[in-house]
Design a protein around this motif. Structure first.
Motif, PDB file in Angstrom:
ATOM      1  N   VAL A   1       1.152  -1.042   0.055  1.00 43.14           N
ATOM      2  CA  VAL A   1      -0.211  -0.075  -0.345  1.00 43.14           C
ATOM      3  C   VAL A   1       0.896   0.859  -0.199  1.00 43.14           C
ATOM      4  O   VAL A   1       0.284   2.122  -0.836  1.00 43.14           O
ATOM      5  CB  VAL A   1      -1.208  -0.286   0.990  1.00 43.14           C
ATOM      6  CG1 VAL A   1      -1.865   1.397   1.076  1.00 43.14           C
ATOM      7  CG2 VAL A   1      -2.277  -1.069   0.823  1.00 43.14           C
ATOM      8  N   GLN A   2       2.230   1.129   1.000  1.00 40.68           N
ATOM      9  CA  GLN A   2       2.704   2.460   0.612  1.00 40.68           C
ATOM     10  C   GLN A   2       3.406   2.498  -0.592  1.00 40.68           C
ATOM     11  O   GLN A   2       3.134   3.784  -0.690  1.00 40.68           O
ATOM     12  CB  GLN A   2       3.603   2.409   1.742  1.00 40.68           C
ATOM     13  CG  GLN A   2       3.121   2.636   3.380  1.00 40.68           C
ATOM     14  CD  GLN A   2       4.582   1.692   4.526  1.00 40.68           C
ATOM     15  OE1 GLN A   2       5.594   1.485   3.607  1.00 40.68           O
ATOM     16  NE2 GLN A   2       4.133   1.994   5.732  1.00 40.68           N
ATOM     17  N   CYS A   3       4.072   1.897  -1.970  1.00 43.02           N
ATOM     18  CA  CYS A   3       4.624   1.450  -2.246  1.00 43.02           C
ATOM     19  C   CYS A   3       3.376   2.212  -3.695  1.00 43.02           C
ATOM     20  O   CYS A   3       3.999   3.089  -4.298  1.00 43.02           O
ATOM     21  CB  CYS A   3       5.220   0.333  -3.274  1.00 43.02           C
ATOM     22  SG  CYS A   3       6.086  -0.515  -2.150  1.00 43.02           S
ATOM     23  N   VAL A   4       2.270   1.692  -3.310  1.00 46.29           N
ATOM     24  CA  VAL A   4       1.497   2.567  -4.647  1.00 46.29           C
ATOM     25  C   VAL A   4       0.398   3.436  -4.191  1.00 46.29           C
ATOM     26  O   VAL A   4       0.542   4.407  -4.909  1.00 46.29           O
ATOM     27  CB  VAL A   4      -0.116   1.148  -4.253  1.00 46.29           C
ATOM     28  CG1 VAL A   4      -0.809   1.812  -5.227  1.00 46.29           C
ATOM     29  CG2 VAL A   4       0.647  -0.028  -4.758  1.00 46.29           C
ATOM     30  N   ALA A   5       0.720   3.910  -3.014  1.00 46.10           N
ATOM     31  CA  ALA A   5       0.426   5.438  -2.421  1.00 46.10           C
ATOM     32  C   ALA A   5       1.660   6.780  -3.027  1.00 46.10           C
ATOM     33  O   ALA A   5       1.303   7.331  -3.694  1.00 46.10           O
ATOM     34  CB  ALA A   5       0.307   5.443  -1.069  1.00 46.10           C
TER      35      ALA A   5
ATOM     36  N   GLY B   1      -1.844   9.410  -4.835  1.00 49.46           N
ATOM     37  CA  GLY B   1      -2.924   9.901  -4.010  1.00 49.46           C
ATOM     38  C   GLY B   1      -4.296  10.074  -5.867  1.00 49.46           C
ATOM     39  O   GLY B   1      -5.105  10.620  -5.207  1.00 49.46           O
ATOM     40  N   ARG B   2      -4.045   9.773  -6.518  1.00 43.12           N
ATOM     41  CA  ARG B   2      -4.730   9.503  -7.219  1.00 43.12           C
ATOM     42  C   ARG B   2      -4.856   8.859  -8.946  1.00 43.12           C
ATOM     43  O   ARG B   2      -4.022   8.017  -8.667  1.00 43.12           O
ATOM     44  CB  ARG B   2      -4.740  11.659  -8.394  1.00 43.12           C
ATOM     45  CG  ARG B   2      -3.330  11.358  -8.752  1.00 43.12           C
ATOM     46  CD  ARG B   2      -2.977  12.548  -9.294  1.00 43.12           C
ATOM     47  NE  ARG B   2      -1.845  13.526 -10.146  1.00 43.12           N
ATOM     48  CZ  ARG B   2      -0.625  12.959  -9.330  1.00 43.12           C
ATOM     49  NH1 ARG B   2      -1.009  12.979  -8.525  1.00 43.12           N
ATOM     50  NH2 ARG B   2      -0.447  13.300 -10.109  1.00 43.12           N
ATOM     51  N   GLY B   3      -5.799   8.536  -9.014  1.00 45.02           N
ATOM     52  CA  GLY B   3      -5.339   6.786 -10.385  1.00 45.02           C
ATOM     53  C   GLY B   3      -6.697   6.208 -10.196  1.00 45.02           C
ATOM     54  O   GLY B   3      -7.047   6.420  -9.153  1.00 45.02           O
ATOM     55  N   ARG B   4      -5.588   5.259 -10.522  1.00 41.19           N
ATOM     56  CA  ARG B   4      -6.572   3.655 -10.915  1.00 41.19           C
ATOM     57  C   ARG B   4      -5.220   2.750 -11.128  1.00 41.19           C
ATOM     58  O   ARG B   4      -4.195   3.083 -11.207  1.00 41.19           O
ATOM     59  CB  ARG B   4      -7.430   3.717 -12.452  1.00 41.19           C
ATOM     60  CG  ARG B   4      -8.676   2.911 -12.490  1.00 41.19           C
ATOM     61  CD  ARG B   4      -9.229   2.414 -13.232  1.00 41.19           C
ATOM     62  NE  ARG B   4      -9.601   4.225 -13.385  1.00 41.19           N
ATOM     63  CZ  ARG B   4     -10.385   4.485 -14.879  1.00 41.19           C
ATOM     64  NH1 ARG B   4     -10.357   3.948 -15.580  1.00 41.19           N
ATOM     65  NH2 ARG B   4     -11.084   5.275 -15.307  1.00 41.19           N
ATOM     66  N   VAL B   5      -6.021   1.731 -10.137  1.00 45.25           N
ATOM     67  CA  VAL B   5      -4.827   0.244  -9.862  1.00 45.25           C
ATOM     68  C   VAL B   5      -5.485  -0.385 -10.591  1.00 45.25           C
ATOM     69  O   VAL B   5      -7.057  -0.784  -9.883  1.00 45.25           O
ATOM     70  CB  VAL B   5      -4.178   0.252  -8.155  1.00 45.25           C
ATOM     71  CG1 VAL B   5      -3.409  -0.458  -8.259  1.00 45.25           C
ATOM     72  CG2 VAL B   5      -4.048   1.844  -7.962  1.00 45.25           C
TER      73      VAL B   5
ATOM     74  N   ILE C   1      -5.657   4.511   0.689  1.00 45.49           N
ATOM     75  CA  ILE C   1      -5.909   5.575   0.221  1.00 45.49           C
ATOM     76  C   ILE C   1      -7.151   5.545  -0.888  1.00 45.49           C
ATOM     77  O   ILE C   1      -7.284   5.203  -1.777  1.00 45.49           O
ATOM     78  CB  ILE C   1      -4.795   5.302  -1.520  1.00 45.49           C
ATOM     79  CG1 ILE C   1      -3.655   4.088  -1.143  1.00 45.49           C
ATOM     80  CG2 ILE C   1      -4.514   6.532  -2.422  1.00 45.49           C
ATOM     81  CD1 ILE C   1      -2.549   3.310  -2.028  1.00 45.49           C
ATOM     82  N   PRO C   2      -7.981   6.349  -0.260  1.00 46.62           N
ATOM     83  CA  PRO C   2      -8.888   6.415  -0.641  1.00 46.62           C
ATOM     84  C   PRO C   2      -9.561   7.373  -1.535  1.00 46.62           C
ATOM     85  O   PRO C   2     -10.158   7.144  -2.167  1.00 46.62           O
ATOM     86  CB  PRO C   2      -9.508   6.793   0.927  1.00 46.62           C
ATOM     87  CG  PRO C   2      -8.888   7.170   2.010  1.00 46.62           C
ATOM     88  CD  PRO C   2      -7.390   7.031   1.872  1.00 46.62           C
ATOM     89  N   GLU C   3      -8.117   7.787  -2.270  1.00 49.83           N
ATOM     90  CA  GLU C   3      -8.331   8.779  -3.441  1.00 49.83           C
ATOM     91  C   GLU C   3      -8.205   8.152  -4.444  1.00 49.83           C
ATOM     92  O   GLU C   3      -8.744   8.412  -5.358  1.00 49.83           O
ATOM     93  CB  GLU C   3      -8.278   9.819  -3.197  1.00 49.83           C
ATOM     94  CG  GLU C   3      -7.709  10.649  -2.220  1.00 49.83           C
ATOM     95  CD  GLU C   3      -6.530  10.158  -1.205  1.00 49.83           C
ATOM     96  OE1 GLU C   3      -5.941   8.951  -1.011  1.00 49.83           O
ATOM     97  OE2 GLU C   3      -7.234   9.710   0.422  1.00 49.83           O
ATOM     98  N   ILE C   4      -8.064   6.879  -4.332  1.00 46.45           N
ATOM     99  CA  ILE C   4      -7.962   6.077  -5.898  1.00 46.45           C
ATOM    100  C   ILE C   4      -9.093   5.195  -6.069  1.00 46.45           C
ATOM    101  O   ILE C   4      -9.610   4.905  -5.181  1.00 46.45           O
ATOM    102  CB  ILE C   4      -6.403   5.099  -5.964  1.00 46.45           C
ATOM    103  CG1 ILE C   4      -6.586   4.546  -4.762  1.00 46.45           C
ATOM    104  CG2 ILE C   4      -5.224   6.003  -5.288  1.00 46.45           C
ATOM    105  CD1 ILE C   4      -5.460   2.809  -4.838  1.00 46.45           C
TER     106      ILE C   4
END
Length: 87
Positions: A29-33, A38-42, A60-63
């Motif tokens: 999660v830290q790496c993805v954050a 804080g934006r985008g799509r995973v 990361i609630p924004e993604i």
């Protein structure tokens, strides 16, 4: 059916085999954050019952997370934490 309970059951079972599972999820999660900033799509390929998806959404609630899996039952379980979530 209580799909969330199935997900919790799966997580408990996996913790027996992977003792540092939660720490691995936290690092992921830290790496993805950091990468998403804080934006985008995973894209969560082979999302299974949504263990990673749920942690990404909490961390990361924004993604936006798109989960994909070949197993329709696992996808039903994965949707449990998404119920009531906007976006």
């Amino acid at each position: 059916m209580d799909w969330k309970a199935w997900q919790r059951r799966w997580d408990r079972q996996q913790e027996r085999y992977l003792p540092y599972r939660e720490q691995s999820f936290e690092a992921m999660v830290q790496c993805v954050a950091e990468a998403a900033r804080g934006r985008g799509r995973v894209l969560d390929l082979a999302c299974g019952c949504g263990s990673v998806t749920e942690r990404l959404l909490k961390g990361i609630p924004e993604i936006q997370v798109v989960g994909v899996d070949i197993d329709p039952v696992l996808l039903k379980i994965a949707r449990a934490p998404l119920r009531g979530r906007n976006g």
